[in-house]
Design a protein around this motif. Structure first.
Motif, PDB file in Angstrom:
ATOM      1  N   ALA A  88       0.842  -1.196   0.000  1.00 20.64           N
ATOM      2  CA  ALA A  88       0.000   0.000   0.000  1.00 20.64           C
ATOM      3  C   ALA A  88       0.881   1.251   0.000  1.00 20.64           C
ATOM      4  O   ALA A  88       0.624   2.212  -0.738  1.00 20.64           O
ATOM      5  N   THR A  89       1.933   1.217   0.814  1.00 20.74           N
ATOM      6  CA  THR A  89       2.851   2.353   0.891  1.00 20.74           C
ATOM      7  C   THR A  89       3.525   2.604  -0.455  1.00 20.74           C
ATOM      8  O   THR A  89       3.663   3.749  -0.888  1.00 20.74           O
ATOM      9  N   LEU A  90       3.945   1.527  -1.132  1.00 16.51           N
ATOM     10  CA  LEU A  90       4.593   1.683  -2.444  1.00 16.51           C
ATOM     11  C   LEU A  90       3.636   2.319  -3.456  1.00 16.51           C
ATOM     12  O   LEU A  90       4.026   3.200  -4.221  1.00 16.51           O
ATOM     13  N   LEU A  91       2.383   1.866  -3.456  1.00 12.74           N
ATOM     14  CA  LEU A  91       1.402   2.431  -4.390  1.00 12.74           C
ATOM     15  C   LEU A  91       1.254   3.939  -4.160  1.00 12.74           C
ATOM     16  O   LEU A  91       1.244   4.720  -5.109  1.00 12.74           O
ATOM     17  N   HIS A  92       1.136   4.328  -2.890  1.00 13.79           N
ATOM     18  CA  HIS A  92       0.963   5.753  -2.587  1.00 13.79           C
ATOM     19  C   HIS A  92       2.253   6.532  -2.834  1.00 13.79           C
ATOM     20  O   HIS A  92       2.216   7.658  -3.342  1.00 13.79           O
ATOM     21  N   ASP A  93       3.408   5.934  -2.500  1.00  9.80           N
ATOM     22  CA  ASP A  93       4.704   6.590  -2.762  1.00  9.80           C
ATOM     23  C   ASP A  93       4.870   6.925  -4.233  1.00  9.80           C
ATOM     24  O   ASP A  93       5.374   7.992  -4.577  1.00  9.80           O
ATOM     25  N   LEU A 110       1.194   4.773 -13.617  1.00  9.83           N
ATOM     26  CA  LEU A 110       1.417   5.007 -15.043  1.00  9.83           C
ATOM     27  C   LEU A 110       0.508   4.089 -15.868  1.00  9.83           C
ATOM     28  O   LEU A 110      -0.134   4.519 -16.815  1.00  9.83           O
ATOM     29  N   LEU A 111       0.428   2.795 -15.492  1.00  9.34           N
ATOM     30  CA  LEU A 111      -0.348   1.821 -16.262  1.00  9.34           C
ATOM     31  C   LEU A 111      -1.845   2.068 -16.132  1.00  9.34           C
ATOM     32  O   LEU A 111      -2.592   1.942 -17.096  1.00  9.34           O
ATOM     33  N   TRP A 112      -2.315   2.337 -14.915  1.00 11.33           N
ATOM     34  CA  TRP A 112      -3.708   2.702 -14.726  1.00 11.33           C
ATOM     35  C   TRP A 112      -3.744   4.215 -14.526  1.00 11.33           C
ATOM     36  O   TRP A 112      -3.531   4.940 -15.468  1.00 11.33           O
ATOM     37  N   ASP A 113      -3.905   4.672 -13.301  1.00 13.34           N
ATOM     38  CA  ASP A 113      -3.893   6.112 -13.037  1.00 13.34           C
ATOM     39  C   ASP A 113      -3.660   6.337 -11.544  1.00 13.34           C
ATOM     40  O   ASP A 113      -3.679   5.384 -10.757  1.00 13.34           O
ATOM     41  N   ASN A 114      -3.424   7.585 -11.176  1.00 17.17           N
ATOM     42  CA  ASN A 114      -3.204   7.921  -9.767  1.00 17.17           C
ATOM     43  C   ASN A 114      -4.397   7.512  -8.903  1.00 17.17           C
ATOM     44  O   ASN A 114      -4.246   7.065  -7.776  1.00 17.17           O
TER      45      ASN A 114
END
Lengths: 333, 333
Positions: A88-93, A110-114
Motif C-alpha cells: 500500500a505504501t509503495l502504491l501511494h509513494d 502510469l499503467l492505470w492512473d493515480n
C-alpha cells in the motif's frame, strides 16, 4: 554449512529456510488481495506484488516468530499484513513521487492512473488491518497500528523536508526511521510478541528491525549516488533529480563553502539543474568525504542490528538474520 | 416537546442532546490529529475538520451506544475513529475527483497538493486504527476494519463504473453501500456492540445505519440534479460533468430511445458535453420520471431505517435517530 550454502546470499538462505511458510504467505496474499466487486483491485495489486519484490519484511516476521519458538499459524497472517502495508505504501509513494518505474516495470499510476493507486492502496491498508485482527492479539495490533501512523508521518516529514537545505541529520534519521525502519521493527517485534517471547527478546527484535531498517535505507540512499566509490550507473542520481535531502547531501551542505552552498541552493532548493550538475554534486561529496561518512554510519547501524540479536536464543534463523544485517550494508561496496 | 424544539432540525437536536460527548470527541480529534514531527499533518487535517462538517457519523456512534445503555468512555474513541476514517476518505476522494471545493472552502489538494492529501489521509487512517484499538474490543475492530475495506472497494467500483452506461441499479447500490452506507452502519453497529447490546439490537443498529446511508446518498445524488423538481442551483450538475452514473441517470439510460441513448453515449461515455446538455439531461429525466423514482427509492430506504429502530429500547435518542432518517430524505423536496 556447505560451500554451496556459503555462496548463497543471506536473503536467499532465509527464503529457503522459510520456504513452506512463505508459500503460505503468498497464498494468503493472493486470497486477500481479491475483491468480490472490483476486479481493478487484484489487477493493480498483482501487477506490483507479482513483480517479485524481495519479500524481506514478511520473512523478518516469520523468522522472528520462529527464533522465539512460535509454532502456531498466525505468523503467516502477520507476515502477509506487513507485506500489504508495504505494498500500500509503495502504491501511494509512486503517486507522491510521480514515479514511472518500480521493480523494473512501469508503475501502477502510469499503467492505470493515480486514482487507482490511491484507492487500491487504501483497500490494501484496510485488508492489512483485517488480517492483523485475525491473530487476536491486542499488543500486536497496537504495534502495527502505531507503525502505520509512524510510516505516514515519516512520509509527510520527507515531503515537507524535500528541497529544504536546512534539513539536519536528525531530521533525516526521523524520516528514514518513519518511512523505512518503522515497518522493519514492527515486522520483527510482532513475531516475538506473537511467540510470547521474553520482554528482552521482544526489545531485541524491535531494536534489530529498527537498526536494520536504518542501515538498509542509508545504504539505498548511498547507492543512489553510486555507493561509496560513486560509480555512476543507470539509476544513479534519482534522489538528486527529485531534490531529496539524503545523508550524503546533508553532510555535503553542512561542510560547504559559500560558493558550494550557492551550488546546492541552485540545484536543490531552486531545482535549476543543468548538464554536469550531478557530477559536480558527486565531486563535492567526494571532496568532503560524505559518501564514506554515510557508508560508515550505515555500517555502524548494521553492526548495531547484529549486536541486538545476542539477546535472542541460539537458532539457525538468528544467524541468518545476522548475516542479513551484514549483507544489506555490504551492498554498498 | 416545545414548539421551539419542533422547529429545530433533527440533526441539531441530536447535537444538543450529545453536546458534552461531542465536546469530548472534538477534543480527542484535535489531540490525535497532532503530529510530533510533521506540522503539515495538523494543518491539513484542521483545514478540513474545522470547516464544520456535520459530524453526523460520530453522533450516530454516540447515540447508538447510549440508546443501548452504554455508560463507559469508549464511545467517544469510536466516534472519533469514525470521523477520522471519514476525513481520510474525503482527503483521498478530493484527490481522485480532482475537486477544488469542499464544505465551501478550497480543498486541501488545491491549497497544498495531492501528495499532502494522500499522505495525511494515510496518517488519519492509521490514527483511526490506533484509536479503535483503545476500546479493546475485537468485534468492534473487525467491524471497523471490514468497513474500511468495503469503503475502499466501493470507491474503486465507482471509479471503474464511471462513464460506463452499462452500470445497473444493482452496481449503483453496491457503490453507495460501499462508499457511504458502510461507514454509517459500522458507526451505529459498533455503538451497540460496545454497549454489549442484545444481538437483535446490534442487527437493528446495523440495518438502521445501512438504510440511512443509502437514503442519504440517494438524496445527495438526486439533489445534484436539483431534487425531484429539478431546480437548478449553483451546485447542480457536478455529477453530470464528472460523468458519474448515479441512479437518476441509470434509470434514464434504461428507459432511453435510440436517439436518447446516443445523447447519453456522447455526454457520459465520450464526455463530449456542450452548452444546454445538462438541461437536455434533466428533460429526459423528467420525461421518464427518474427523479421521482429516485426520490421514492430514497424515501423507501428512509422508512426502512426508521422501521429498524423498532427493535431498540425506547429512548429519546432513538426518536431523534428516527427523525433524522426522515430528515435526510426530506431534504429532497
Amino acid at each position: 554449512m556447505s560451500l554451496d550454502d556459503k555462496a548463497t546470499k543471506p536473503h536467499d538462505r532465509l527464503a529457503q529456510a522459510l520456504a513452506a511458510e512463505m508459500d503460505a504467505v503468498n497464498a494468503l496474499i493472493r486470497d486477500r488481495m481479491s475483491s468480490e466487486h472490483a476486479p481493478r483491485i487484484p489487477e493493480v495489486t498483482a501487477h506490483l506484488i507479482e513483480a517479485g519484490g524481495k519479500r524481506l519484511r514478511p520473512m523478518l516476521t516469520l523468522a522472528a516468530a520462529k527464533v522465539c519458538g512460535y509454532e502456531g499459524p498466525y505468523h503467516v497472517h502477520l507476515a502477509a499484513t506487513v507485506e500489504f502495508i508495504h505494498t500500500a505504501t509503495l502504491l501511494h509513494d509512486d503517486v507522491v513521487d510521480e514515479s514511472t518505474q518500480r521493480r523494473g516495470r512501469p508503475t501502477a499510476n502510469l499503467l492505470w492512473d493515480n486514482k487507482s493507486s490511491v484507492l487500491v492502496g487504501d483497500y490494501l491498508f484496510a485488508r492489512s488491518f483485517q488480517l492483523m485482527t485475525e491473530a487476536n492479539n491486542m499488543r500486536v495490533l497496537n504495534i502495527l497500528a502505531n507503525a502505520s501512523a509512524v510510516i505516514a508521518e515519516g512520509e509527510v516529514l520527507q515531503l515537507t523536508a524535500a528541497q529544504d537545505l536546512a534539513t539536519t541529520p536528525a531530521t533525516y534519521l526521523k524520516v528514514i526511521r518513519g518511512k523505512t525502519a518503522a515497518l522493519f521493527s514492527a515486522a520483527t517485534e510482532v513475531g516475538g510478541v506473537l511467540a510470547g517471547a521474553h520482554e528482552n527478546a521482544v526489545r531485541a527484535l524491535h531494536d534489530y528491525g529498527d537498526a536494520l531498517g536504518i542501515a538498509f535505507q542509508m545504504a539505498d540512499d548511498l547507492l543512489d549516488y553510486g555507493g561509496a566509490s560513486a560509480q555512476i550507473g543507470k539509476n544513479t542520481g534519482d534522489d538528486f533529480r527529485e531534490r531529496k535531502l539524503t545523508l550524503p547531501v546533508i553532510k555535503a551542505v553542512a561542510a560547504a563553502s559559500a560558493e558550494e552552498r550557492a551550488f546546492w541552493v541552485r540545484v536543490i532548493e531552486k531545482g535549476d539543474q543543468r548538464e554536469g550538475d550531478l557530477e559536480e554534486a558527486l565531486r563535492l561529496m567526494r571532496l568532503h568525504g560524505t559518501l564514506e561518512a554515510t557508508r560508515d554510519e550505515a555500517l555502524a547501524w548494521g553492526n548495531r542490528a547484529r549486536a541486538s540479536l545476542n539477546a535472542l536464543p541460539a537458532h539457525p534463523l538468528r544467524d541468518m538474520l545476522s548475516d542479513l544485517a551484514e549483507y544489506v550494508v555490504a551492498r554498498m561496496k
